[in-house]
Design a protein around this motif. Structure first.
Motif, short mmCIF file in Angstrom:
data_model
loop_
_atom_site.label_atom_id
_atom_site.label_comp_id
_atom_site.label_asym_id
_atom_site.label_seq_id
_atom_site.Cartn_x
_atom_site.Cartn_y
_atom_site.Cartn_z
N LEU A 88 -23.68 -7.70 -25.49
CA LEU A 88 -22.32 -7.72 -26.13
C LEU A 88 -21.46 -8.44 -25.14
O LEU A 88 -21.82 -7.98 -23.86
CB LEU A 88 -21.81 -6.25 -26.56
CG LEU A 88 -20.39 -6.35 -26.97
CD1 LEU A 88 -20.49 -6.84 -28.33
CD2 LEU A 88 -20.14 -4.71 -27.00
N MET A 89 -20.71 -9.53 -25.43
CA MET A 89 -20.01 -10.48 -24.52
C MET A 89 -18.86 -10.96 -25.13
O MET A 89 -18.56 -10.95 -26.20
CB MET A 89 -21.21 -11.30 -23.94
CG MET A 89 -21.73 -12.07 -24.87
SD MET A 89 -22.50 -13.69 -24.17
CE MET A 89 -21.28 -14.94 -23.83
N ASN A 90 -18.09 -11.37 -24.26
CA ASN A 90 -16.84 -12.28 -24.60
C ASN A 90 -17.06 -13.68 -24.44
O ASN A 90 -17.49 -13.94 -23.32
CB ASN A 90 -15.78 -11.86 -23.95
CG ASN A 90 -15.30 -10.32 -24.09
OD1 ASN A 90 -15.31 -9.78 -25.16
ND2 ASN A 90 -15.16 -9.60 -23.02
N LEU A 91 -16.61 -14.55 -25.35
CA LEU A 91 -16.65 -16.03 -25.24
C LEU A 91 -15.57 -16.70 -25.88
O LEU A 91 -15.69 -16.66 -26.98
CB LEU A 91 -18.30 -16.55 -25.61
CG LEU A 91 -18.34 -17.94 -25.56
CD1 LEU A 91 -18.34 -18.35 -24.06
CD2 LEU A 91 -19.77 -18.37 -26.21
N GLY A 92 -14.74 -17.20 -24.97
CA GLY A 92 -13.56 -17.80 -25.66
C GLY A 92 -12.64 -17.04 -26.67
O GLY A 92 -12.24 -17.54 -27.75
N GLY A 93 -12.71 -15.93 -26.26
CA GLY A 93 -11.74 -14.87 -27.12
C GLY A 93 -12.66 -14.24 -28.36
O GLY A 93 -11.91 -13.12 -28.75
N PHE A 94 -13.77 -14.72 -28.60
CA PHE A 94 -14.69 -14.22 -29.51
C PHE A 94 -15.68 -13.07 -28.96
O PHE A 94 -15.94 -13.23 -27.62
CB PHE A 94 -15.51 -15.18 -30.11
CG PHE A 94 -14.91 -16.15 -31.02
CD1 PHE A 94 -15.11 -15.70 -32.38
CD2 PHE A 94 -14.10 -17.20 -30.65
CE1 PHE A 94 -14.31 -16.65 -33.44
CE2 PHE A 94 -13.35 -18.03 -31.69
CZ PHE A 94 -13.38 -17.92 -32.83
N LYS A 95 -15.98 -11.97 -29.54
CA LYS A 95 -16.84 -11.02 -29.24
C LYS A 95 -18.37 -11.49 -29.95
O LYS A 95 -18.35 -11.58 -31.31
CB LYS A 95 -16.36 -9.64 -29.74
CG LYS A 95 -15.61 -9.01 -29.18
CD LYS A 95 -15.93 -8.61 -27.54
CE LYS A 95 -14.94 -7.53 -26.68
NZ LYS A 95 -14.61 -6.07 -27.65
N LEU A 96 -19.15 -11.48 -29.16
CA LEU A 96 -20.70 -11.83 -29.50
C LEU A 96 -21.62 -10.77 -29.30
O LEU A 96 -21.59 -10.34 -28.43
CB LEU A 96 -21.04 -13.19 -28.89
CG LEU A 96 -20.29 -14.40 -28.97
CD1 LEU A 96 -20.96 -15.76 -28.44
CD2 LEU A 96 -19.95 -14.73 -30.42
#
Length: 499
Positions: A88-96
């Protein structure tokens, strides 16, 4: 299948190049997952609302099971390897969010089922041996799950999400009878959340799945060997594997459509998430080239769950899960049986020591598993009933070792009660029907057993750097009936990285 593994590994590897928070040990990982209520729901968009820390976890494992105390069509022993990973991670404001699970198992001393990956109570149409022969099987599986939640939109009121899964299954037998089962399917689940106030949030999630499969049953030298195509609760049609009138390949197709509604309430010292879902779909089976082995199952599945966090530092959690599966078995357009299955679980968990560290000192709690099965068949008449409850309790201790290590120990103990277990079949030759008098009678003995269920886990995590930790984990389990013979032992060892 190898391509699926490589894609999942690349996804996890690429995420390692991104900025990460402090590495967490297994206990930190567990409490993060437990506290993120939307993470444990069917709604991906809800990930945008959580404050859960990031993690990336990858492990390799080996497991084995041994013992006769199991379903009558399962293997008496099995062993195999697994690959598991999630993040679970943050990338450019998205949660993936992403996960991969792959297994390959060798099964020994299997009985009856020789045409499907797993026998399910709501799917009676498969090929079985009509003898007490025992045989080996090989099973492989691979699942990949990728999901993304948007940043909060409309001044923080709206979030959208999308989840996609690829599901692969394979099973094979290579003795006198040669069988092969293969399936590759997918699931797509769009979702949305909307905050009507700061403390009240609504969610909607849809799910569409298509799971086709093919099963072939032949013989090594094309000789004729008798098998049966099961049609529910002891009824079957006699067929042949191999030879001139051999059973032709079977085509399975499962399609499901589902909707889930969520309501999330944020209080001063608590948080609650209610989810209600409805699944509707069917599985059809057809014998190729105009064969006469056919059937269909129509399903209507209602689910409900409640998750609650409360107490100081959100250190207590309540879970209630309920699932009701009402399904009809059909030949053509005519229903000849009705089957209902209820699965429910109530669990209360307490964490201590969460105020002074990102993990916990102790985890303890109790729960109750409930299961009900009620199947009724018409012409010929047949029925199967079972009701069981399994109360259980658990206790875990997380201990820091130096500045870089932590040891987590956990023990779960439960006792299963069973009541109202009965099986009846009034078809022709019921007294000489091997499936009735052995497969189902043996299964009834298993279902009505009172038994102790014990599982234990020990894991050690060692921080190698600020961004990397390694761990080793050992799991064990033991089931022992109190009013019958046999037992079941399980053990597993895994090593992994968190980064």
């Amino acid at each position: 299948m190898k391509k699926l593994f490589l894609e999942a590994l690349c996804l996890v590897s690429l995420s390692g190049a991104l900025p990460a928070q402090d590495i967490k040990d297994i206990a930190s990982y567990q409490i993060n997952v437990s506290r993120d209520l939307w993470y444990n729901s069917a709604n991906t968009a809800g990930l945008a609302l959580g404050q859960t820390g990031q993690w990336r976890n990858l492990s390799l494992g080996y497991g084995l099971q041994q013992g006769s105390f199991t379903d009558s069509w399962q293997a008496k022993s099995q062993n195999g390897f697994s690959l598991n990973g999630d993040m679970l991670m943050n990338l450019g404001g998205f949660k993936l969010k992403a996960g991969v699970n792959a297994e390959r198992n060798s099964l020994e001393q299997c009985m009856y089922n020789t045409s499907v990956y797993d026998v399910a109570w709501d799917m009676p149409f498969y090929v079985a041996m009509n003898t007490d022969e025992r045989f080996p099987l090989t099973k492989s599986s691979a699942d990949i799950d990728i999901a993304a939640a948007s940043p909060l939109l409309l001044d923080g009121a709206l979030a959208v999400g999308l989840e996609a899964k690829a599901i692969c299954r394979a099973a094979s037998r290579a003795e006198d009878i040669v069988s092969n089962y293969s399936s590759f399917g997918y699931e797509i689940a769009p979702s949305v959340t909307y905050s009507i106030t700061e403390d009240n949030i609504l969610g909607l999630a849809l799910r569409f799945s298509h799971l086709p499969a093919q099963s072939t049953v032949t013989t090594y030298d094309n000789s004729e060997i008798g098998v049966v195509f099961l049609q529910g609760l002891g009824s079957y049609s006699a067929r042949w594997a191999g030879g001139v009138i051999a059973l032709k390949p079977l085509e399975y197709s499962t399609d499901m459509r589902a909707v889930a509604l969520e309501y999330n309430h944020l209080g001063e010292k608590s948080e609650w998430l209610l989810e209600i879902s409805l699944d509707k779909g069917s599985t059809t089976v057809e014998e190729q080239s105009g064969g006469r082995a056919t059937g269909r199952v129509d399903r209507f599945i209602t689910g409900a769950s409640i998750q609650g966090l409360f107490g100081e530092n959100r250190s207590r959690k309540l879970n209630l899960d309920f699932r009701y599966n009402l399904n009809y078995w059909l030949n053509g357009s005519t229903a000849f049986a009705q089957n209902s299955i209820i699965d429910a679980d109530l669990r209360y968990t307490v964490y201590t020591g969460v105020d002074v560290k990102p993990a916990y000192d102790f985890v303890l709690g109790a729960g109750l598993d409930f299961f009900s099965l009620n199947s009724t068949r018409y012409t010929p008449d047949g029925s199967l009933k079972n009701l069981s409850m399994l109360p259980y309790a658990f206790l875990g201790k997380n201990t820091r070792i130096g500045t870089a290590g932590s040891l987590l120990l956990r023990l779960d103990v439960g006792y299963r009660f069973s009541a109202n277990t009965a099986y009846a079949y009034t078809g022709e030759n019921a007294t000489t029907n091997y499936i009735v008098n052995y497969m189902f009678d043996d299964e009834v003995d298993y279902l009505k057993a009172y038994y102790i269920r014990t599982t234990a886990m020990a894991s050690y995590t060692h921080r190698l750097s600020e961004k990397l930790a390694a761990y080793a984990r050992v799991d064990g389990g033991y089931n022992r009936p109190m009013n019958g013979n046999g037992n079941r032992v399980a053990a597993a060892l895994s090593i992994g990285l968190m980064f």
